[in-house]
Enzyme design. Structure first.
Site: not given
Ligand code: LLP
Length: 429
Positions: A281, A347-348
């Site tokens: 990272r 769709c959540e």
């Protein structure tokens, strides 16, 4: 102009307007600044150079699960990085851009026989071994391939590091590594095997480790066990001290690199081994943004939703870890502020980048960036909702290059196969 800066009211990456990239390449698109990657690599290298003796400099092995685009790997390779891999796929990527086997380490609790064989054929520097059954497997594959495997045992120090419980890896309840009490047994087993050569130990306590003192606590496990192993007549010539360095997403403290480097110097260097580090990272996180377009501003009696064309399938971190990412408009950056829930089209309800966030007001058609998305962004993306993977772009010195075009629907759907019986049934009907 380097990194991300505002010019004439528009956000730029390495001097390239993000509005221009959005118009040319479309959205959603990941944009990586090569200058930021370079800066981060050199920052880490310099901190180690300052604190550690000249002949004891670590090999920095980029943990490419953070971002495995070949252009990113190639850039890091040109800077002198090595590679940490966790799958055959990552190994293939590394070899493709020209990493030498001697610059590659392989970690992972579930190495498969074919993956082990591929690593052996590439003559990687070492396997970081996570269990005794894995050690047996490596010995058996190495025998088959006819190459001796260099192995390091991953020590689980029972130190809780990591910015979220799902990315903490150094506690006894975690699936990673082996407790200090197993190290002597592992070494003894390896010493009796024909096709493994134990070279040392490895460790990685977690990711986004905010509390820099955790590294010191974890390193403290090394001296005693190294002494014991050597006392038993074993070779401990390498210590891989892992990654986990945090970046700033919101208001976290920046990693105190000098303190970290000092602990490496005080605890690890006296053990007289080669040193490997596995930053992921830190090298790429702040180098990337996810560029997106506002599709709609939806107002309900309760809330104001900014609906982007980027979604959880592009950047999973907020949905998976409740992670914070800065969100800003690309232009009109001085507009009056408004409060939004920023969401994607999936769709959540979990497809939410943030709730109740104040930011300059935006309207449909505006471009926005989700910041600090260079690590664990694309590499964790999926085709959920049959959404093509976003394009990826790299910037450098006033130029940009598409380093992976947006997936086509053929890319996404083209490998699905209708079974014979359903094709026949259709023909009959
Ligand atoms: N070495 C090993 C053995 C690892 O498992 C990892 C990350 C690293 C090095 C690199 O850690 P870093 O320097 O990037 O913190 N998907 C999560 C992060 C998962 C990290 C998995 N292991 C996220 O988005 O926060």
């Amino acid at each position: 102009m380097s990194g991300f800066e505002e010019k004439d009211g528009v956000l730029h990456a390495d001097g390239v307007s993000l509005a221009a990239i959005a118009k040319d390449v479309g959205t959603p698109t990941y944009v990586y600044s090569s200058s930021v990657i370079e800066e981060q690599f050199n920052r880490l290298k310099d901190a180690m150079q300052k604190a550690l003796p000249k002949d004891r400099q670590p090999m920095l092995c980029f943990a490419c699960k953070a971002n495995s685009n070949l252009a990113v790997l190639s850039l890091l390779q040109s800077l002198g990085s090595g590679l940490e891999t966790v799958s055959e796929g990552e190994l293939i990527r590394g070899l493709k851009v020209g990493f030498m086997g001697s610059q590659i380490v392989a970690t992972g609790v579930g190495k498969q026989r074919r993956e082990i064989a591929a690593c052996l054929k590439a003559d990687i520097a070492q396997f970081n071994v996570e269990s005794l059954p894995e050690l047996e497997q490596i010995n058996s594959v190495a025998q088959e391939v006819g190459i001796k495997a260099r192995v390091a045992f991953r020590l689980n120090p029972n130190v809780s590091g990591g910015g979220h419980h799902k990315i903490s890896t150094g506690r006894t309840q975690d699936k990673f590594g082996m407790g200090v009490e197993m190290m002597e047994q592992a070494y003894a087993m390896a010493a009796a095997m024909s096709h493994v050569a134990p070279v040392g130990l490895s460790m990685h306590i977690g990711s986004q480790v905010y509390d820099v003192a955790k590294f010191r606590d974890a390193f403290a496990a090394f001296p005693e066990i190294v002494k014991k192993l050597r006392g038993n007549g074993h070779t401990v010539s390498r210590l891989d001290i892992g990654g986990g360095f945090p970046i700033v997403y919101n208001e976290e403290r920046l990693l105190d690199l000098d303190a970290y480097a000092q602990w490496v110097n005080e605890i690890i260097v006296p053990l007289g081994t080669e040193i490997i580090m596995e930053p992921g990272r830190y090298l790429v996180g702040n180098a990337g943004v996810l560029l997106s377009e506002v599709l709609y501003v939806k107002e309900t009696p309760d809330r104001k939703f900014l609906i982007l064309d980027a979604a959880m399938n592009d950047l999973l971190r907020p949905a998976l870890y409740d992670a914070y990412h800065g969100i800003e408009p690309v232009a009109s950056r001085n507009a009056a502020w408004a409060k939004y829930d920023v969401v994607g089209p999936v769709c959540e309800t979990g497809d939410t980048f943030t709730t109740d966030r104040e930011m300059p007001a935006m309207k449909a058609g505006d471009f926005a960036v989700i910041k600090s998305a260079g690590a664990y962004g694309t590499s964790m993306a999926s085709n959920y909702n049959t959404r093509p993977l976003a394009a990826e772009v790299m910037t450098r010195n006033g130029q940009y290059a598409v380093i992976r075009p947006r997936q086509t629907y053929e890319d996404v759907i083209g490998r699905d196969v209708m079974p014979d019986w359903s094709v026949k049934a259709k023909a009959a009907s």
